[in-house]
Design a protein around this motif. Structure first.
Motif, PDB file in Angstrom:
ATOM      1  N   GLY A   1      60.732  52.285  91.266  1.00  0.00           N
ATOM      2  CA  GLY A   1      62.025  52.983  91.258  1.00  0.00           C
ATOM      3  C   GLY A   1      62.207  53.586  89.881  1.00  0.00           C
ATOM      4  N   ASN A   2      63.413  54.048  89.603  1.00  0.00           N
ATOM      5  CA  ASN A   2      63.654  54.674  88.297  1.00  0.00           C
ATOM      6  C   ASN A   2      63.766  53.618  87.195  1.00  0.00           C
ATOM      7  OD1 ASN A   2      65.152  56.560  90.460  1.00  0.00           O
ATOM      8  ND2 ASN A   2      64.351  57.755  88.778  1.00  0.00           N
ATOM      9  N   LEU A   3      63.566  54.050  85.967  1.00  0.00           N
ATOM     10  CA  LEU A   3      63.753  53.133  84.837  1.00  0.00           C
ATOM     11  C   LEU A   3      65.245  52.866  84.639  1.00  0.00           C
ATOM     12  CD1 LEU A   3      61.326  54.361  82.016  1.00  0.00           C
ATOM     13  CD2 LEU A   3      60.969  52.623  83.776  1.00  0.00           C
ATOM     14  N   HIS A   4      65.572  51.613  84.317  1.00  0.00           N
ATOM     15  CA  HIS A   4      66.974  51.268  84.051  1.00  0.00           C
ATOM     16  C   HIS A   4      67.134  50.814  82.593  1.00  0.00           C
ATOM     17  CE1 HIS A   4      65.672  47.095  84.497  1.00  0.00           C
ATOM     18  NE2 HIS A   4      65.197  47.377  85.702  1.00  0.00           N
ATOM     19  N   LEU A   5      68.372  50.511  82.229  1.00  0.00           N
ATOM     20  CA  LEU A   5      68.627  50.152  80.827  1.00  0.00           C
ATOM     21  C   LEU A   5      67.841  48.911  80.403  1.00  0.00           C
ATOM     22  CD1 LEU A   5      72.522  50.671  80.576  1.00  0.00           C
ATOM     23  CD2 LEU A   5      70.720  52.187  79.726  1.00  0.00           C
ATOM     24  N   GLY A   6      67.582  47.995  81.352  1.00  0.00           N
ATOM     25  CA  GLY A   6      66.784  46.802  81.046  1.00  0.00           C
ATOM     26  C   GLY A   6      65.372  47.179  80.641  1.00  0.00           C
ATOM     27  N   ASN A   7      64.756  48.078  81.399  1.00  0.00           N
ATOM     28  CA  ASN A   7      63.402  48.538  81.057  1.00  0.00           C
ATOM     29  C   ASN A   7      63.406  49.209  79.681  1.00  0.00           C
ATOM     30  OD1 ASN A   7      63.197  49.709  84.426  1.00  0.00           O
ATOM     31  ND2 ASN A   7      62.207  47.875  83.642  1.00  0.00           N
TER      32      ASN A   7
ATOM     33  N   GLY B   1      72.890  36.889  85.630  1.00  0.00           N
ATOM     34  CA  GLY B   1      71.467  37.248  85.581  1.00  0.00           C
ATOM     35  C   GLY B   1      71.148  38.526  84.843  1.00  0.00           C
ATOM     36  N   LYS B   2      69.895  38.957  85.012  1.00  0.00           N
ATOM     37  CA  LYS B   2      69.425  40.128  84.274  1.00  0.00           C
ATOM     38  C   LYS B   2      69.567  41.395  85.118  1.00  0.00           C
ATOM     39  CE  LYS B   2      64.715  40.330  85.847  1.00  0.00           C
ATOM     40  NZ  LYS B   2      63.452  40.970  85.686  1.00  0.00           N
ATOM     41  N   MET B   3      69.582  42.521  84.413  1.00  0.00           N
ATOM     42  CA  MET B   3      69.602  43.796  85.116  1.00  0.00           C
ATOM     43  C   MET B   3      68.221  44.003  85.730  1.00  0.00           C
ATOM     44  SD  MET B   3      70.421  47.603  83.649  1.00  0.00           S
ATOM     45  CE  MET B   3      72.140  47.285  83.366  1.00  0.00           C
ATOM     46  N   GLY B   4      68.196  44.392  87.018  1.00  0.00           N
ATOM     47  CA  GLY B   4      66.899  44.600  87.657  1.00  0.00           C
ATOM     48  C   GLY B   4      67.022  45.485  88.873  1.00  0.00           C
ATOM     49  N   LYS B   5      65.877  46.112  89.219  1.00  0.00           N
ATOM     50  CA  LYS B   5      65.873  46.989  90.388  1.00  0.00           C
ATOM     51  C   LYS B   5      66.191  46.182  91.635  1.00  0.00           C
ATOM     52  CE  LYS B   5      62.176  48.810  88.192  1.00  0.00           C
ATOM     53  NZ  LYS B   5      60.877  49.331  87.881  1.00  0.00           N
ATOM     54  N   SER B   6      65.491  45.041  91.777  1.00  0.00           N
ATOM     55  CA  SER B   6      65.660  44.284  93.020  1.00  0.00           C
ATOM     56  C   SER B   6      66.986  43.540  93.039  1.00  0.00           C
ATOM     57  CB  SER B   6      64.479  43.340  93.234  1.00  0.00           C
ATOM     58  OG  SER B   6      64.179  42.673  92.040  1.00  0.00           O
TER      59      SER B   6
ATOM     60  N   ILE C   1      77.343  54.538  77.357  1.00  0.00           N
ATOM     61  CA  ILE C   1      76.105  54.545  78.157  1.00  0.00           C
ATOM     62  C   ILE C   1      75.774  55.983  78.535  1.00  0.00           C
ATOM     63  CG2 ILE C   1      75.052  53.879  80.380  1.00  0.00           C
ATOM     64  CD1 ILE C   1      76.573  51.227  80.200  1.00  0.00           C
ATOM     65  N   ASN C   2      76.800  56.738  78.905  1.00  0.00           N
ATOM     66  CA  ASN C   2      76.542  58.131  79.289  1.00  0.00           C
ATOM     67  C   ASN C   2      76.013  58.938  78.101  1.00  0.00           C
ATOM     68  OD1 ASN C   2      76.599  60.366  81.183  1.00  0.00           O
ATOM     69  ND2 ASN C   2      78.158  61.170  79.779  1.00  0.00           N
ATOM     70  N   ALA C   3      76.579  58.707  76.927  1.00  0.00           N
ATOM     71  CA  ALA C   3      76.110  59.449  75.746  1.00  0.00           C
ATOM     72  C   ALA C   3      74.642  59.127  75.483  1.00  0.00           C
ATOM     73  CB  ALA C   3      76.957  59.092  74.531  1.00  0.00           C
ATOM     74  N   PHE C   4      74.266  57.881  75.747  1.00  0.00           N
ATOM     75  CA  PHE C   4      72.868  57.490  75.543  1.00  0.00           C
ATOM     76  C   PHE C   4      71.961  58.142  76.600  1.00  0.00           C
ATOM     77  CE2 PHE C   4      69.431  54.700  76.870  1.00  0.00           C
ATOM     78  CZ  PHE C   4      68.666  54.695  75.705  1.00  0.00           C
ATOM     79  N   CYS C   5      72.407  58.107  77.868  1.00  0.00           N
ATOM     80  CA  CYS C   5      71.537  58.579  78.969  1.00  0.00           C
ATOM     81  C   CYS C   5      71.473  60.099  79.100  1.00  0.00           C
ATOM     82  CB  CYS C   5      72.017  58.011  80.310  1.00  0.00           C
ATOM     83  SG  CYS C   5      71.791  56.238  80.469  1.00  0.00           S
ATOM     84  N   ALA C   6      72.551  60.797  78.713  1.00  0.00           N
ATOM     85  CA  ALA C   6      72.639  62.237  79.027  1.00  0.00           C
ATOM     86  C   ALA C   6      71.422  63.048  78.564  1.00  0.00           C
ATOM     87  CB  ALA C   6      73.939  62.806  78.483  1.00  0.00           C
ATOM     88  N   PRO C   7      71.003  62.915  77.295  1.00  0.00           N
ATOM     89  CA  PRO C   7      69.849  63.729  76.881  1.00  0.00           C
ATOM     90  C   PRO C   7      68.558  63.319  77.600  1.00  0.00           C
ATOM     91  CG  PRO C   7      70.636  62.329  75.062  1.00  0.00           C
ATOM     92  CD  PRO C   7      71.606  62.172  76.174  1.00  0.00           C
TER      93      PRO C   7
END
Ligand code: TYM
Length: 328
Positions: free
Chosen positions: A12-18, A193-198, A277-283
Motif C-alpha cells: 500500500g502507500n507509505l504512511h507516517l510510520g514508514n 498501538g502503532k500506526m500501520g497499514k493493516s 501534518i498537511n504542511a509536511f505531506c503537501a510537497p
C-alpha cells in the motif's frame, strides 16, 4: 565506507510510520554511506498470496521513495525480486534456521493469530529472507522502526551462525539504525498501538488535506485531564507523540503546557496537528504525482538499481558457494 540496507513491503502507500521509522533515516544516510534501499515485494507475498496489482504497488513505493528524497544517484534503489541471488542465500540460511526459533518470533505468532488459515512457510521463514536481504550486501547498519527489533536480532543470529557452522568470519552482524538513536514507534490515531497499514489507522504521505483533517479530527481523546500535571492516558499520549514528530517543538510545548494546566482544548490541538501534518505531506504529495506520470524515469531508476544490487549480491553468492563447498 560502511554499508546500509533497508526495505519496505509494497502493500500500500507509505504512511507516517514508514517515513519517521525508516525513510527519514534513508535520506540522511545516503549522504554518508553506501546505501541499498529496496522494495520488498517477495516479503509482501507472505501475507498477500494473491496480490492484486503487485506491480502497481511496487511502482507506488518507488515513486514515494523518490518523492521523499531518496536519490538514485546517491543510493542504490531496487526491487527485491530483481535480485535473483537473494533466494539462493535465503535457501542456505533456511538450512541453518530452526523451526522452534522461527515459531517463537512475536510477529509470526501475531500473524498466526490474525490469519489462522494462512500460516505459510514463507511467513515462518520471513526472518531468514530478511536476513538474506541484509547480509547479501554485508550491511553494517539497517534503518528500521521499533517493530523490526526482533527480526534484526534474528538476522544477527543467522549471520553469526553461518560463520560458526562454516568456520569463517565472513558475514558481519548488522545493527539497527535509529534516526535519533532511539527506536521509533509512530502511534496510530485510534487510541492504541502503532500506526500501520493493516491496523487501518494510518495517515498516508499521499493523503490530501481534507483526508488528513478528517482522520486527525476523528482521533480518540477523553474528557480532558482532571489534575494538574497528570500522566497522559495512551490515546492522548499518542496524539502528543505525533505532534512531537511533525510539529515545531514550541507547538508541542504549548499544548503540553495547556494539558498540564488542565486548559487543553483537544479540538484546537487536533486542528494544529492536522495543519502540521498537511504542511509536511503537501510537497511530498505533489512530487509523488510527478513521478507517477514518469514511467520512463522510474524504469531507468529500477534498472540502474537492479544492476548495482545484482553485482553486489553476485559477489557474495560466489563467496558463499565456495564457503559451503559448491562450485562458484
Ligand atoms: P514494513 O514494510 O512493515 O515497514 C517498513 C518500515 O517502516 C517501519 N514502520 C514503522 N516505524 C515506526 N512506527 C511505525 N508505526 C511503523 N510502521 C512501519 C518499519 O519498522 C520498517 O522499517 N520486514 C520489513 C521489510 C524488510 C526489511 C528487510 C527491512 C524486508 N527485508 C531488510 C530492513 C531490512 C517490513 O515488514 O517493513
Amino acid at each position: 565506507m560502511q554499508t546500509v540496507v533497508s526495505g519496505i513491503r509494497p502493500t500500500g502507500n507509505l504512511h507516517l510510520g514508514n517515513y519517521f521509522g525508516a525513510v527519514k533515516s534513508f535520506i540522511k544516510m545516503q549522504e554518508e554511506y553506501n546505501c541499498f534501499f529496496f522494495i520488498a515485494d517477495w516479503h509482501s507475498l507472505t501475507t498477500h498470496p494473491h496480490p492484486d496489482n503487485l506491480r502497481n504497488n511496487v511502482k507506488t513505493i518507488l515513486c514515494e521513495y523518490l518523492a521523499c528524497g531518496v536519490d538514485p544517484e546517491k543510493a542504490t534503489i531496487y526491487v527485491q525480486s530483481d535480485v535473483k541471488q537473494i533466494p539462493e542465500l535465503y535457501l542456505y540460511l533456511n538450512m541453518n534456521a530452526y523451526i522452534g526459533e522461527l515459531e517463537r518470533v512475536t510477529s509470526f505468532k501475531e500473524k498466526v493469530r490474525q490469519n489462522p488459515n494462512n500460516v505459510n512457510a514463507g511467513l515462518l521463514t520471513y526472518p531468514t529472507l530478511m536476513c538474506a536481504d541484509i547480509i547479501i550486501h554485508h550491511a553494517d547498519k539497517v534503518p528500521v522502526g521499533k517493530d523490526q527489533e526482533q527480526n534484526m536480532e534474528m538476522a544477527r543470529h543467522f549471520a553469526s551462525r553461518f560463520n560458526q557452522i562454516y568456520g569463517v568470519e565472513y558475514f558481519k552482524e548488522p545493527e539497527s539504525f535509529y534516526f535519533n538513536q532511539k527506536a521509533v514507534k509512530v502511534p496510530g490515531l485510534d487510541g492504541s498501538g502503532k500506526m500501520g497499514k493493516s491496523e487501518g489507522n494510518a495517515i498516508y504521505l499521499c493523503d490530501d488535506e481534507a483526508t488528513i483533517r478528517k482522520k486527525v479530527m476523528k482521533a480518540v481523546t477523553d474528557a480532558g485531564p482532571t489534575q494538574m500535571n497528570q500522566e497522559k492516558p495512551e490515546a492522548i499520549r499518542n496524539l502528543f507523540t505525533l505532534m512531537e514528530i511533525v510539529s515545531e517543538p514550541s507547538t508541542y510545548d504549548y499544548f503540553n503546557d495547556q494539558y498540564n494546566n488542565m486548559a487543553i482544548r483537544y479540538g484546537d490541538m487536533k486542528k494544529q496537528l492536522a495543519a502540521d501534518i498537511n504542511a509536511f505531506c503537501a510537497p511530498i504529495r505533489e512530487r509523488i504525482l510527478e513521478y507517477q506520470a514518469n514511467d520512463e524515469f522510474l524504469q531507468k531508476v529500477a534498472n540502474m538499481g537492479a544492476e548495482k544490487a545484482c553485482a553486489s549480491a553476485q559477489k557474495t553468492l560466489e563467496d558463499v558457494r565456495e564457503i559451503i563447498g559448491f562450485h562458484r
